[in-house]
Design a protein around this motif. Sequence first.
Motif, PDB file in Angstrom:
ATOM      1  N   ARG A   1      -1.740 -31.867 -16.512  1.00 48.36           N
ATOM      2  CA  ARG A   1      -3.022 -31.684 -17.192  1.00 48.36           C
ATOM      3  C   ARG A   1      -3.925 -30.697 -16.460  1.00 48.36           C
ATOM      4  O   ARG A   1      -4.659 -29.946 -17.066  1.00 48.36           O
ATOM      5  N   ILE A   2      -3.865 -30.716 -15.127  1.00 46.15           N
ATOM      6  CA  ILE A   2      -4.722 -29.822 -14.338  1.00 46.15           C
ATOM      7  C   ILE A   2      -3.945 -28.571 -13.960  1.00 46.15           C
ATOM      8  O   ILE A   2      -2.847 -28.651 -13.407  1.00 46.15           O
ATOM      9  N   LYS A   3      -4.519 -27.414 -14.294  1.00 45.59           N
ATOM     10  CA  LYS A   3      -3.915 -26.150 -13.905  1.00 45.59           C
ATOM     11  C   LYS A   3      -4.924 -25.360 -13.093  1.00 45.59           C
ATOM     12  O   LYS A   3      -6.093 -25.276 -13.465  1.00 45.59           O
ATOM     13  N   LEU A   4      -4.470 -24.805 -11.955  1.00 52.28           N
ATOM     14  CA  LEU A   4      -5.383 -24.094 -11.072  1.00 52.28           C
ATOM     15  C   LEU A   4      -4.824 -22.733 -10.746  1.00 52.28           C
ATOM     16  O   LEU A   4      -3.615 -22.531 -10.695  1.00 52.28           O
ATOM     17  N   LYS A   5      -5.734 -21.786 -10.494  1.00 52.62           N
ATOM     18  CA  LYS A   5      -5.285 -20.495 -10.006  1.00 52.62           C
ATOM     19  C   LYS A   5      -6.334 -19.918  -9.070  1.00 52.62           C
ATOM     20  O   LYS A   5      -7.479 -20.374  -9.062  1.00 52.62           O
ATOM     21  N   GLY A   6      -5.903 -18.920  -8.252  1.00 55.75           N
ATOM     22  CA  GLY A   6      -6.858 -18.234  -7.394  1.00 55.75           C
ATOM     23  C   GLY A   6      -6.939 -18.818  -5.997  1.00 55.75           C
ATOM     24  O   GLY A   6      -5.999 -19.433  -5.500  1.00 55.75           O
ATOM     25  N   ALA A   7      -8.101 -18.623  -5.363  1.00 58.40           N
ATOM     26  CA  ALA A   7      -8.262 -18.980  -3.955  1.00 58.40           C
ATOM     27  C   ALA A   7      -8.195 -20.494  -3.748  1.00 58.40           C
ATOM     28  O   ALA A   7      -7.575 -20.962  -2.790  1.00 58.40           O
ATOM     29  N   LEU A   8      -8.806 -21.263  -4.651  1.00 59.78           N
ATOM     30  CA  LEU A   8      -8.765 -22.718  -4.494  1.00 59.78           C
ATOM     31  C   LEU A   8      -7.320 -23.216  -4.525  1.00 59.78           C
ATOM     32  O   LEU A   8      -6.904 -24.038  -3.692  1.00 59.78           O
ATOM     33  N   ALA A   9      -6.553 -22.689  -5.480  1.00 56.65           N
ATOM     34  CA  ALA A   9      -5.144 -23.076  -5.566  1.00 56.65           C
ATOM     35  C   ALA A   9      -4.416 -22.713  -4.272  1.00 56.65           C
ATOM     36  O   ALA A   9      -3.563 -23.464  -3.782  1.00 56.65           O
ATOM     37  N   TRP A  10      -4.782 -21.568  -3.695  1.00 58.22           N
ATOM     38  CA  TRP A  10      -4.128 -21.143  -2.456  1.00 58.22           C
ATOM     39  C   TRP A  10      -4.414 -22.131  -1.329  1.00 58.22           C
ATOM     40  O   TRP A  10      -3.526 -22.506  -0.564  1.00 58.22           O
ATOM     41  N   TRP A  11      -5.647 -22.585  -1.217  1.00 62.98           N
ATOM     42  CA  TRP A  11      -5.995 -23.546  -0.170  1.00 62.98           C
ATOM     43  C   TRP A  11      -5.272 -24.866  -0.391  1.00 62.98           C
ATOM     44  O   TRP A  11      -4.783 -25.474   0.554  1.00 62.98           O
ATOM     45  N   ILE A  12      -5.210 -25.324  -1.636  1.00 63.48           N
ATOM     46  CA  ILE A  12      -4.489 -26.577  -1.905  1.00 63.48           C
ATOM     47  C   ILE A  12      -3.017 -26.422  -1.532  1.00 63.48           C
ATOM     48  O   ILE A  12      -2.415 -27.280  -0.887  1.00 63.48           O
ATOM     49  N   TRP A  13      -2.464 -25.282  -1.917  1.00 63.18           N
ATOM     50  CA  TRP A  13      -1.071 -25.011  -1.582  1.00 63.18           C
ATOM     51  C   TRP A  13      -0.869 -25.080  -0.060  1.00 63.18           C
ATOM     52  O   TRP A  13       0.057 -25.718   0.436  1.00 63.18           O
ATOM     53  N   GLY A  14      -1.750 -24.399   0.686  1.00 67.22           N
ATOM     54  CA  GLY A  14      -1.604 -24.352   2.146  1.00 67.22           C
ATOM     55  C   GLY A  14      -1.708 -25.732   2.773  1.00 67.22           C
ATOM     56  O   GLY A  14      -0.886 -26.117   3.612  1.00 67.22           O
ATOM     57  N   ILE A  15      -2.710 -26.486   2.335  1.00 68.77           N
ATOM     58  CA  ILE A  15      -2.909 -27.822   2.915  1.00 68.77           C
ATOM     59  C   ILE A  15      -1.727 -28.735   2.561  1.00 68.77           C
ATOM     60  O   ILE A  15      -1.227 -29.471   3.406  1.00 68.77           O
ATOM     61  N   ALA A  16      -1.246 -28.639   1.326  1.00 65.61           N
ATOM     62  CA  ALA A  16      -0.100 -29.459   0.924  1.00 65.61           C
ATOM     63  C   ALA A  16       1.114 -29.135   1.786  1.00 65.61           C
ATOM     64  O   ALA A  16       1.831 -30.033   2.238  1.00 65.61           O
ATOM     65  N   HIS A  17       1.344 -27.850   2.040  1.00 63.43           N
ATOM     66  CA  HIS A  17       2.531 -27.492   2.816  1.00 63.43           C
ATOM     67  C   HIS A  17       2.404 -27.929   4.259  1.00 63.43           C
ATOM     68  O   HIS A  17       3.387 -28.347   4.876  1.00 63.43           O
ATOM     69  N   ILE A  18       1.232 -27.818   4.840  1.00 60.12           N
ATOM     70  CA  ILE A  18       1.064 -28.301   6.212  1.00 60.12           C
ATOM     71  C   ILE A  18       1.283 -29.813   6.249  1.00 60.12           C
ATOM     72  O   ILE A  18       1.941 -30.342   7.139  1.00 60.12           O
ATOM     73  N   TYR A  19       0.764 -30.504   5.222  1.00 58.22           N
ATOM     74  CA  TYR A  19       0.920 -31.953   5.170  1.00 58.22           C
ATOM     75  C   TYR A  19       2.398 -32.348   5.131  1.00 58.22           C
ATOM     76  O   TYR A  19       2.816 -33.297   5.793  1.00 58.22           O
ATOM     77  N   PHE A  20       3.189 -31.604   4.353  1.00 59.42           N
ATOM     78  CA  PHE A  20       4.590 -31.999   4.175  1.00 59.42           C
ATOM     79  C   PHE A  20       5.502 -31.543   5.304  1.00 59.42           C
ATOM     80  O   PHE A  20       6.660 -31.945   5.366  1.00 59.42           O
ATOM     81  N   LEU A  21       5.019 -30.688   6.199  1.00 60.29           N
ATOM     82  CA  LEU A  21       5.839 -30.294   7.344  1.00 60.29           C
ATOM     83  C   LEU A  21       6.159 -31.520   8.183  1.00 60.29           C
ATOM     84  O   LEU A  21       5.360 -32.459   8.258  1.00 60.29           O
ATOM     85  N   ILE A  22       7.300 -31.475   8.851  1.00 56.04           N
ATOM     86  CA  ILE A  22       7.687 -32.616   9.679  1.00 56.04           C
ATOM     87  C   ILE A  22       7.145 -32.436  11.081  1.00 56.04           C
ATOM     88  O   ILE A  22       7.363 -31.412  11.713  1.00 56.04           O
ATOM     89  N   GLY A  23       6.414 -33.405  11.568  1.00 56.65           N
ATOM     90  CA  GLY A  23       6.010 -33.398  12.964  1.00 56.65           C
ATOM     91  C   GLY A  23       4.645 -32.765  13.186  1.00 56.65           C
ATOM     92  O   GLY A  23       4.320 -31.720  12.642  1.00 56.65           O
ATOM     93  N   THR A  24       3.876 -33.404  14.045  1.00 51.92           N
ATOM     94  CA  THR A  24       2.548 -32.913  14.395  1.00 51.92           C
ATOM     95  C   THR A  24       2.613 -31.507  14.954  1.00 51.92           C
ATOM     96  O   THR A  24       1.781 -30.655  14.668  1.00 51.92           O
ATOM     97  N   ARG A  25       3.621 -31.262  15.781  1.00 51.91           N
ATOM     98  CA  ARG A  25       3.720 -29.975  16.449  1.00 51.91           C
ATOM     99  C   ARG A  25       3.842 -28.828  15.442  1.00 51.91           C
ATOM    100  O   ARG A  25       3.152 -27.827  15.530  1.00 51.91           O
ATOM    101  N   SER A  26       4.738 -28.977  14.449  1.00 54.83           N
ATOM    102  CA  SER A  26       4.896 -27.933  13.447  1.00 54.83           C
ATOM    103  C   SER A  26       3.615 -27.746  12.656  1.00 54.83           C
ATOM    104  O   SER A  26       3.223 -26.627  12.345  1.00 54.83           O
TER     105      SER A  26
END
Lengths: 422, 422
Positions: free
Chosen positions: B365-390
């Motif tokens: 239902r929710i579609k996003l584009k632009g800078a906000l989407a980029w930040w969400i993407w970045g935070i999601a990927h950092i969250y899903f990385l394995i390990g605090t160090r990475s």
Amino acid sequence: MQEKHHVVVVGGGFGGLQLVNDLRGAPVRITLVDSRNHHLFQPLLYQVATTLLATSEIAWPIRNLYRDRPEVTTLLGEVVGVDPANKSVVLASGKPVSYDTLVLATGATHAYFGHDEWAPVAPGLKTLEDATTIRRRVLLAFERAELEEDPAKRDALLTFTVIGAGPTGVELAGIIAEMAHRTLPGEFRRIDTRQARVVLVEAGPRILPAFTEELSAYAARELAKLGVEVRTGAAVTDCTDAGVMIGDVFVPSRTLVWAAGVQASPAARWLGIEADRAGRAIVEKDLSAPGRPDVFVIGDTASVMQEEGKPVPGIAPAAKQQGAYVARVIRARLEGKPAPGLFRYRHQGSLATIGKRAAIIDFGRIKLKGALAWWIWGIAHIYFLIGTRSRFAVAWSWLWIYLSGQHSARLITQKETLRNDG
Amino acid sequence: MQEKHHVVVVGGGFGGLQLVNDLRGAPVRITLVDSRNHHLFQPLLYQVATTLLATSEIAWPIRNLYRDRPEVTTLLGEVVGVDPANKSVVLASGKPVSYDTLVLATGATHAYFGHDEWAPVAPGLKTLEDATTIRRRVLLAFERAELEEDPAKRDALLTFTVIGAGPTGVELAGIIAEMAHRTLPGEFRRIDTRQARVVLVEAGPRILPAFTEELSAYAARELAKLGVEVRTGAAVTDCTDAGVMIGDVFVPSRTLVWAAGVQASPAARWLGIEADRAGRAIVEKDLSAPGRPDVFVIGDTASVMQEEGKPVPGIAPAAKQQGAYVARVIRARLEGKPAPGLFRYRHQGSLATIGKRAAIIDFGRIKLKGALAWWIWGIAHIYFLIGTRSRFAVAWSWLWIYLSGQHSARLITQKETLRNDG
């Protein structure tokens, strides 16, 4: 308009970069040639080989360093010769690059004392690829030991031999022992990595001969605490993929690392001038090549004597001092001023680390050992790294290792699987 | 004492790790086999290929993840077959590993649609070595262009072609264009890297077909702003080291990257069961192999249909859901409880980034584009990385790039010099 004086610098190591840095603002144009696209912070290369640091943390693209200096052109190319009569450098592509002043700062590689056949089984440590090769072999040895059923073969897989006990050999042996005894236990189910043997072989009478006997003895004791077997006065007579012959005793050991000898790059041969036993070009006291005042040789590929008759050591600070000196000579010549006197090496100190908690430092009058020396060593190395980014990255990696005990870069790469590597 | 139920998991990707994680505390012993010693965070692999991240930032040693779980044994080994009659897995070393329950999570590799001869000139992106190969070729192309005198050859060196416009192709093309137009200008003296062309070729009618037409059109506009030439409805008919044939037009281009097709690993063949066109094993609705209730196939190597008749996509969240589901099935069986129903895929959203500032996200239902989407993407990927160090390391690298504009990992490695690469 007359073209500006052209300085060609071959080699983007410590000496070459210092020279280019110190020629900022001089009335010259500069071409910096290197066969690699990156400057490598060699003093920490052993930490890549032992999974403490990532490759990109100690290497930086050379052309990026000079993006704001339009008079500096960076060329990725391999120099294969010099034509001093025509004042040009020959690249592997066949293309000549002509110079007004040439500075050869091409460094050194490891030497096997006439036993080049040992190179594949006992890799040395000079490039990033060397480091990832050693890293892969060390990590694979533990993996293979975990799979091995035969106790003798397993013991050979769990025996690591470092040949040569200068700072690099001591540093490698210390970290490999720490990995086996402190980092990896608990991760394997069939082997006990604490059973691993790390053997440090030195032909001379003691380890770290550049340090005082007291500091050297301290380092040997610290290595023993980490579980390293130090064998001094022991010459390696053969290296195979099954092990190493020390004197006439064969030690089964599947992972060998060579940290024993260096061989200068062929600058002397290119120039047709005399070299010392290690192949270093014997230069004048102003670092110019004999009979070629427009050619300088600096760093590990130059043979220079100190006033007391000892050779200038092949370490980063010496190369930097030589680069800075030659920059002053070039400036003086272009400004028609007298030369800045002969090159004099100022020894700032010797440092070596033993594992992740101890180090020895010899500043001349001040000698340090233990944890304080380790902290000074760490801070000094972060300070000397190029670029804010690398400093933060290395500081973070070390802090992480310090807090967690986990190494950051335990990667087996380069497609070598269990099958195709002996 | 009876030995515990033995679960063998082949593959330490997203699916395999989720399964092992979710079996914590279950009355089983687990053997996890992988041909690599590291888990790879594939969604960010394109950032290694484009110098944004270092290899060790997105890879983590598998056995380290399970150091605190003595019931988990990690084996570095290559599986070459399954013997379902004897309930064992065959390793390349010849050694069989017997199982009570087997889970195949062996992933996929790239496919050249019957043109495997294109592989050497148009590398795909599945492993760390693939990423460093692409990184090396992209960086070397600029270096060679700087040395090239012939304008036509220089243009071919400065033309980069990415084949396939799914998320990976779009991400690669966007970052290469940004490198050429924003990061590298000022570092070269003979070429203007802003003249580089980045061509993104897609056989289908539009890029990012998994997204809505509106988001897809937005992504195409953003790519165009970065200087990427998008060619849709264009089939690649040949790839050589000189360039790419698009339909019947030849585009001279010395650097090709393949992001077009995937081919499942041979799990279906090992089991002798039916596969779909991409080689994925067609499994039952509980993810078990037909006729083999003790064998499960999950992740990119399994072909599973959603209720609406669409295949489950080959993305990390799908593999994780399948791993979690199979863990529940195994637990229920061992506890003698009824099975937890059939596998149902819950689509959590699709994400893709265009360069370093824009992204598109489709959460349904929710579609996003632009800078906000980029930040969400970045935070999601950092969250899903394995390990605090990475997480810290990647966050730091991204912050650094954001603030300085400089990429962290611009290394040409693997000894390929200007001479020996075509």
